[in-house]
Design an enzyme around this catalytic site. Structure first.
Site, PDB file in Angstrom:
ATOM      1  N   GLN A  43      85.852 -20.830  41.532  1.00 53.18           N
ATOM      2  CA  GLN A  43      84.969 -21.654  40.701  1.00 53.18           C
ATOM      3  C   GLN A  43      83.528 -21.156  40.687  1.00 53.18           C
ATOM      4  O   GLN A  43      82.767 -21.518  39.800  1.00 53.18           O
ATOM      5  CB  GLN A  43      85.029 -23.114  41.175  1.00 53.18           C
ATOM      6  CG  GLN A  43      86.410 -23.726  41.002  1.00 53.18           C
ATOM      7  CD  GLN A  43      86.458 -25.177  41.431  1.00 53.18           C
ATOM      8  OE1 GLN A  43      86.698 -25.471  42.591  1.00 53.18           O
ATOM      9  NE2 GLN A  43      86.234 -26.085  40.516  1.00 53.18           N
ATOM     10  N   HIS A  63      93.064 -14.789  31.541  1.00 52.71           N
ATOM     11  CA  HIS A  63      93.029 -13.571  30.726  1.00 52.71           C
ATOM     12  C   HIS A  63      94.218 -13.464  29.778  1.00 52.71           C
ATOM     13  O   HIS A  63      94.114 -12.851  28.721  1.00 52.71           O
ATOM     14  CB  HIS A  63      92.958 -12.327  31.623  1.00 52.71           C
ATOM     15  CG  HIS A  63      91.669 -12.251  32.393  1.00 52.71           C
ATOM     16  ND1 HIS A  63      91.512 -11.524  33.543  1.00 52.71           N
ATOM     17  CD2 HIS A  63      90.469 -12.852  32.180  1.00 52.71           C
ATOM     18  CE1 HIS A  63      90.272 -11.670  34.005  1.00 52.71           C
ATOM     19  NE2 HIS A  63      89.630 -12.477  33.187  1.00 52.71           N
ATOM     20  N   ASP A  76      85.299 -15.229  35.349  1.00 53.55           N
ATOM     21  CA  ASP A  76      84.931 -13.812  35.528  1.00 53.55           C
ATOM     22  C   ASP A  76      83.544 -13.659  36.156  1.00 53.55           C
ATOM     23  O   ASP A  76      83.331 -12.803  37.010  1.00 53.55           O
ATOM     24  CB  ASP A  76      84.924 -13.078  34.181  1.00 53.55           C
ATOM     25  CG  ASP A  76      86.343 -12.828  33.664  1.00 53.55           C
ATOM     26  OD1 ASP A  76      87.298 -13.286  34.317  1.00 53.55           O
ATOM     27  OD2 ASP A  76      86.489 -12.175  32.611  1.00 53.55           O
ATOM     28  N   ARG A 101      81.094 -26.349  52.751  1.00 54.73           N
ATOM     29  CA  ARG A 101      82.522 -26.074  52.586  1.00 54.73           C
ATOM     30  C   ARG A 101      82.689 -25.112  51.410  1.00 54.73           C
ATOM     31  O   ARG A 101      82.336 -25.435  50.278  1.00 54.73           O
ATOM     32  CB  ARG A 101      83.278 -27.385  52.314  1.00 54.73           C
ATOM     33  CG  ARG A 101      84.744 -27.140  52.072  1.00 54.73           C
ATOM     34  CD  ARG A 101      85.576 -28.389  51.836  1.00 54.73           C
ATOM     35  NE  ARG A 101      86.916 -27.943  51.506  1.00 54.73           N
ATOM     36  CZ  ARG A 101      87.660 -28.418  50.527  1.00 54.73           C
ATOM     37  NH1 ARG A 101      87.234 -29.426  49.777  1.00 54.73           N
ATOM     38  NH2 ARG A 101      88.850 -27.924  50.278  1.00 54.73           N
ATOM     39  N   ASN A 331      90.278 -35.617  50.025  1.00 51.34           N
ATOM     40  CA  ASN A 331      89.545 -35.539  48.761  1.00 51.34           C
ATOM     41  C   ASN A 331      89.885 -36.791  47.970  1.00 51.34           C
ATOM     42  O   ASN A 331      91.062 -37.129  47.809  1.00 51.34           O
ATOM     43  CB  ASN A 331      89.988 -34.335  47.918  1.00 51.34           C
ATOM     44  CG  ASN A 331      89.493 -33.019  48.478  1.00 51.34           C
ATOM     45  OD1 ASN A 331      88.795 -32.989  49.491  1.00 51.34           O
ATOM     46  ND2 ASN A 331      89.838 -31.937  47.814  1.00 51.34           N
TER      47      ASN A 331
HETATM   48  C1  BGC Z   1      89.369 -29.764  43.398  1.00 57.74           C
HETATM   49  C2  BGC Z   1      88.103 -29.062  42.910  1.00 57.74           C
HETATM   50  C3  BGC Z   1      87.743 -29.627  41.550  1.00 57.74           C
HETATM   51  C4  BGC Z   1      87.468 -31.094  41.716  1.00 57.74           C
HETATM   52  C5  BGC Z   1      86.967 -31.808  40.464  1.00 57.74           C
HETATM   53  C6  BGC Z   1      89.389 -31.238  43.154  1.00 57.74           C
HETATM   54  O1  BGC Z   1      90.684 -31.628  42.838  1.00 57.74           O
HETATM   55  O2  BGC Z   1      89.572 -29.469  44.750  1.00 57.74           O
HETATM   56  O3  BGC Z   1      88.314 -27.693  42.892  1.00 57.74           O
HETATM   57  O4  BGC Z   1      86.677 -28.959  40.969  1.00 57.74           O
HETATM   58  O5  BGC Z   1      88.662 -31.740  42.095  1.00 57.74           O
HETATM   59  O6  BGC Z   1      87.928 -31.869  39.479  1.00 57.74           O
END
Ligand code: BGC
Length: 508
Positions: A43, A63, A76, A101, A331
């Protein structure tokens, strides 16, 4: 007199409750609580074909089928952090974070996918990044797999191939060997649900296999065993020397039953979405959750499969998984309501993950929803999720490894400020009730390539100007608010930044 005092204290108590409910109280974080910000290699790094790096599944996808991504873009160049990492660390110092992180790109470190060739340029890049952080007392928290599978391994079946467990273990070992003297926080895998469900069971993430109801469960088994392999390698060979922590990050949505009669449907969603992974590691008994294993086995039989679409875990595999964690990496972004009635019977393609769950979801119109996205602002969902994890898994130590809100861009990101405040307050509510939450990570340090949404959704505390060659990074309002939270270790709902210039405070 006594009566007077108790009336006064009653009024004060009521006022304080009122303040809490209306969000006016200044609330404090526990003394040893840590804050960080997160990114992931594909990212932000760019330099996709530089210094010996090979293709990942995201290079391949963007790509070969560019417009599968919303703005037909790719990573890229992204934020060009391969070259601009010092600016990234400067931003972390401006914010005053305790840790950063980030993730390692497997094809940058091991361009053949295997350990026969360790790319010196890749080693140098991550060494520089880590050393730069340590210079300023920022602790590295490293994700080994944030979705950047070497394309060659995908051609060998990716996470459906059981050999991935060995290959991933070899890669993890190299990373421990190279960086473990300085890295004390490791995350093996970021978000098994998205990797397996979206990548193998749908078309919404690389490698877009769309093997609904089969591919995703094969992936789930191998991915979780790969995690366990890395944990055991670290535990057996590196822990005593390197003295770090290692675990997995599991993403979880909160599923709220629409009414009491939908409680079972909501629980099904919890178990299929994230319990399937968490149960193997964090429950008392281990293995797949019964609810999930039984449902898939029954449906598979009815559908004419020779065996369950969810591959069984042997006793040895289940035991390797159980307890393979030093903390619960979580998360969390959003919540949805769940219902089950006649309308969902036979609604979904069969076999599929959705057909296995057989329930519907919806969001409320009044919830704030980030542009073009499923992220919505429901702080109480975060509180309920944290409470559920505490109860279901015997109160594990939790690190919030991602939490954040997307906007369409712009420096005045009041919605993001509101989101962070609401979610942190919800987290404090859970802490006050006994949840063992140790750290909070904002997603994201800066705007970046948002997978299938390209650069159309912005999650950054810092805005990135993709029109400029320098990829200029500018702090948003949320960066100032986040910085103040970290500086004071408290949440003041009335704090308004008075400056647009961000500086590095002494000691950072
Ligand atoms: C992911 C990230 C993503 C974020 C927001 C998470 O599921 O780990 O890479 O950018 O959500 O969508």
């Amino acid at each position: 007199m006594l009566l007077k005092i108790s009336i006064v204290s009653l009024i004060l108590a009521t006022l304080s409750e009122f303040n809490k409910v209306s969000g006016q109280d200044i609330r404090h974080f526990p003394d040893d609580f840590l804050f960080g910000a997160a990114t992931a290699s594909y990212q932000i790094e760019g330099a996709w074909n530089v210094d010996g790096k090979s293709d990942s599944i995201w290079d391949h996808l963007t790509h070969t089928v560019p417009c599968t991504v919303a703005d037909c873009s790719n990573g890229d160049i992204a934020d060009n952090s391969y070259y601009l990492y010092k600016r990234d660390i400067e931003m972390l110092r401006e914010l005053g974070v305790d840790y950063y992180r980030f993730s390692i790109s497997w094809p940058r470190l091991l361009p053949t996918s295997f350990t026969d060739h360790v790319n010196p340029a890749g080693v140098e890049y991550y060494n520089n990044l880590i050393n730069e952080m340590l210079k300023y007392n920022i602790t590295p928290m490293v994700t080994l797999y944030h979705w950047e599978l070497p394309q060659k391994l995908q051609e060998l079946g990716g996470w459906t191939n059981p050999s991935m467990i060995d290959w991933y273990g070899d890669y993890a070992k190299i990373a421990f060997e190279l960086f473990g003297d300085r890295v004390k926080f490791w995350i093996t895998v970021n978000e098994p649900h998205l990797i397996c469900h979206r990548g193998y069971g749908s078309t919404t993430m690389a490698p877009r296999l769309n093997m609904q109801g089969t591919g995703e469960y094969l992936c789930a088994k191998n991915l979780m065993l790969a995690h366990a392999r890395a944990w055991h390698i670290y535990n057996d060979e590196y822990r005593s020397l390197q003295k770090g922590n290692i675990s997995i990050t599991i993403s979880a949505t909160w599923y709220e039953p629409e009414s009491e009669k939908d409680a079972a449907a909501a629980e099904d969603y919890h178990q299929f979405d994230w319990g399937i992974y968490a149960h193997t590691v964090f429950s008392e008994e281990g293995g797949w959750p019964h609810l999930v294993a039984d449902r898939i086995a029954t449906k598979s039989e009815l559908q004419g499969f020779a065996r369950s679409r969810l591959p069984a875990l042997t006793a040895e595999e289940a035991s390797n998984l159980l307890g393979s964690s030093d903390f619960y990496g979580l998360n969390h972004y959003s919540s949805v309501y769940v219902y089950r009635n006649e309308s969902v019977v036979g609604l979904y393609e069969s076999p599929s993950y959705y057909d296995d769950i057989e329930a519907g979801t919806f969001r409320l119109d009044e919830w704030k929803i980030s542009p073009n996205s499923s992220v919505n602002m429901v702080p109480w969902g975060f509180y309920k999720l944290l409470s559920k994890i505490r109860k279901d898994y015997n109160n594990p130590p939790i690190i919030i490894t991602e939490n954040g809100f997307a906007t369409a861009g712009g420096l005045e990101d009041d919605d993001r400020v509101k989101y962070f405040r609401g979610y942190m307050a919800a987290m404090l509510d859970a802490i006050e009730e006994g949840s063992d939450i140790r750290a909070y990570t904002a997603w994201s340090l800066m705007d970046n390539f948002e997978w299938m949404d390209g650069y159309t959704r912005r999650f950054g505390l810092y805005e990135v100007d993709y029109e400029s060659l320098e990829r200029t990074r500018t702090p948003r309002k949320s960066a100032f608010v986040f910085k103040e939270i970290l500086r004071t270790r408290s949440l003041d709902p009335n704090y308004e930044p008075t400056t647009t210039t961000i500086t590095i405070d002494p000691g950072h």
